[in-house]
Design a protein around this motif. Structure first.
Motif: not given
Length: 424
Positions: A24-27, A35, A47-49, A52, A404
């Motif tokens: 859940d820490e990734f897009w 998904e 990408q790690p959330k 940004r 992930y």
């Protein structure tokens, strides 16, 4: 063995996984209404959330503080690369003085060869594996030519001796011993990019040093994937990128290791301002006084916006810990291997070694009916939202990244591949 192929089985294993929350820490990209099953972390990590926020922190600092951002407030830019020093050292098993995030992988490889490839009358040869990643081979050949040495006389390419392009330890040892008197440098991968074979870095280093050669590694496919223990393994240098398993974004700032025994080396190097000792850097003097350790190979001030996403990733690695990630990785590739052996073995061969000590997160697969069939399977998987990658001439790489990916992803691959098989 039938229950392995059920969604209930995969989900039960995922529910029991102590690292399940990191997904859940990734897009995760989507395919149609769900998904993707994304197995391309060996090419570009997700990408790690948190990335940004780190990038926006830099942008906000630039907006409000401008040049003063180098010296004031949180995450100052002057020492920004130092924020990554200890986390990276922990990930690669090194001392903080031995690692630095800088440049790109191939640029770092050239910088290392300038310092560590010093041919003599007796020792001119560089040893690489046959089929090495093209950028490495281009770099090595260009270094030889730059020194006026003909590659056909000084580049040793060791051929694999096992099926699928895999190397036995005996083949590597034999190549080193047979060429011991003329070897100047051994440059070897931590994980071979096409086959997924992982190598014993400490043993190759030992053999190389016994032969009187410098030993360096390209760890592009090993960092963030395997327990490397670089300090104890003892290579002279290593280089890697951070956009694969390290999830720092496309073209991310790369990494470099220089063993502590070279911290004060007098070897030649290409020098730049940022490698100068910070205690005298701003005196703007004409003499170069290299910072001890890997920092001394820096050329220019680091790209702060480029380093920011890497901070988000190393924070996740610190929380998860590499040993725990490695345990999960072994479970995921083991499950993938079981599903292939049980349900897909009539069509698909696993190229990567079966011994878990000789592989990381990647299994390289070859379809038995040839390249056209392999491309057909690869494209069919894409149509089902299962994304691996293709490497010529005929390999599909599937890499369950333990931060992930999960067992349900692996099952989706096997189900899609079985659907393709049944529909032929």
């Amino acid at each position: 063995m039938i229950e392995l192929f059920t969604l209930d089985h995969a989900r039960a294993r995922d529910t029991a996984c102590p690292l399940k929350a990191f997904r859940d820490e990734f897009w995760i990209p989507r395919h149609e209404d769900r998904e993707q099953a994304y197995f391309v972390g060996n090419s570009l990590g997700l990408q790690p959330k948190g990335a940004r926020a780190h990038v926006e922190e830099v942008l906000d600092k630039w907006r409000h503080e401008a040049v003063e951002g180098h010296f004031t407030g949180q995450a100052q830019w002057m020492p920004y690369h130092e924020l990554l020093r200890e986390p990276l050292a922990e990930i690669v098993g090194a001392k903080p003085v031995e690692v630095v995030a800088m440049n790109s992988l191939t640029a770092n490889l050239h910088l290392m060869m300038v310092s560590f490839y010093q041919p003599t009358i007796e020792r001119t040869a560089i040893m690489v594996e046959a089929g090495s990643f093209p950028s490495d081979r281009y770099a090595v050949e260009s270094q030889l030519k730059h020194r006026g040495l003909p590659p056909d006389m000084t580049l040793i390419e060791v051929e694999p001796d096992l099926p699928g392009g895999v190397f036995s330890e005996a083949a590597i040892e034999r190549a080193i011993r047979d060429n011991a008197k003329r070897l100047a440098l051994i440059l070897w991968p931590g994980v071979q990019y096409r086959t997924g074979q992982a190598f014993d870095l400490a043993r190759i280093t030992e053999l190389g040093h016994e032969a009187g050669a410098i030993v360096g590694f390209d760890l592009a496919h090993a960092v963030g994937n395997l327990d490397l223990n670089l300090h104890e393994a003892g290579p002279d240098f290593a280089v890697w990128c951070h956009y694969k398993y390290m999830n720092a974004g496309p073209g991310a700032v790369a990494g470099c290791f220089v063993h502590e025994r070279h911290a004060h080396t007098q070897r030649p190097r290409f020098a730049g301002w940022w490698g100068n000792d910070p205690s005298v850097r701003f005196r703007m003097g004409p003499s170069f006084n290299p910072t001890p350790g890997a920092d001394g190979w820096q050329l220019s001030n680091p790209p702060i916006l480029g380093l920011a996403p890497l901070r988000a990733s190393v924070e996740l690695f610190q929380r998860a810990t590499l040993p725990a990630l490695r345990e999960k990785s072994v479970r995921l590739t083991g499950y993938l291997e079981q599903l292939i052996d049980t349900h897909l073995a009539t069509a698909i061969d696993i190229v990567t070694p079966r011994d878990v000590a000789q592989r990381g997160a990647q299994l390289s697969l070859r379809v038995r009916d040839g390249r056209d069939a392999g491309r057909s399977l690869f494209e069919f998987l894409q149509s089902r939202g299962v994304l691996g990658d293709w490497r010529e001439p005929d390999v599909i790489r599937i890499s369950p990244a333990p931060l992930y990916n999960n067992h349900e992803d692996v099952l989706r691959f096997a189900q899609a591949a079985k659907e393709w098989m049944d529909g032929r």
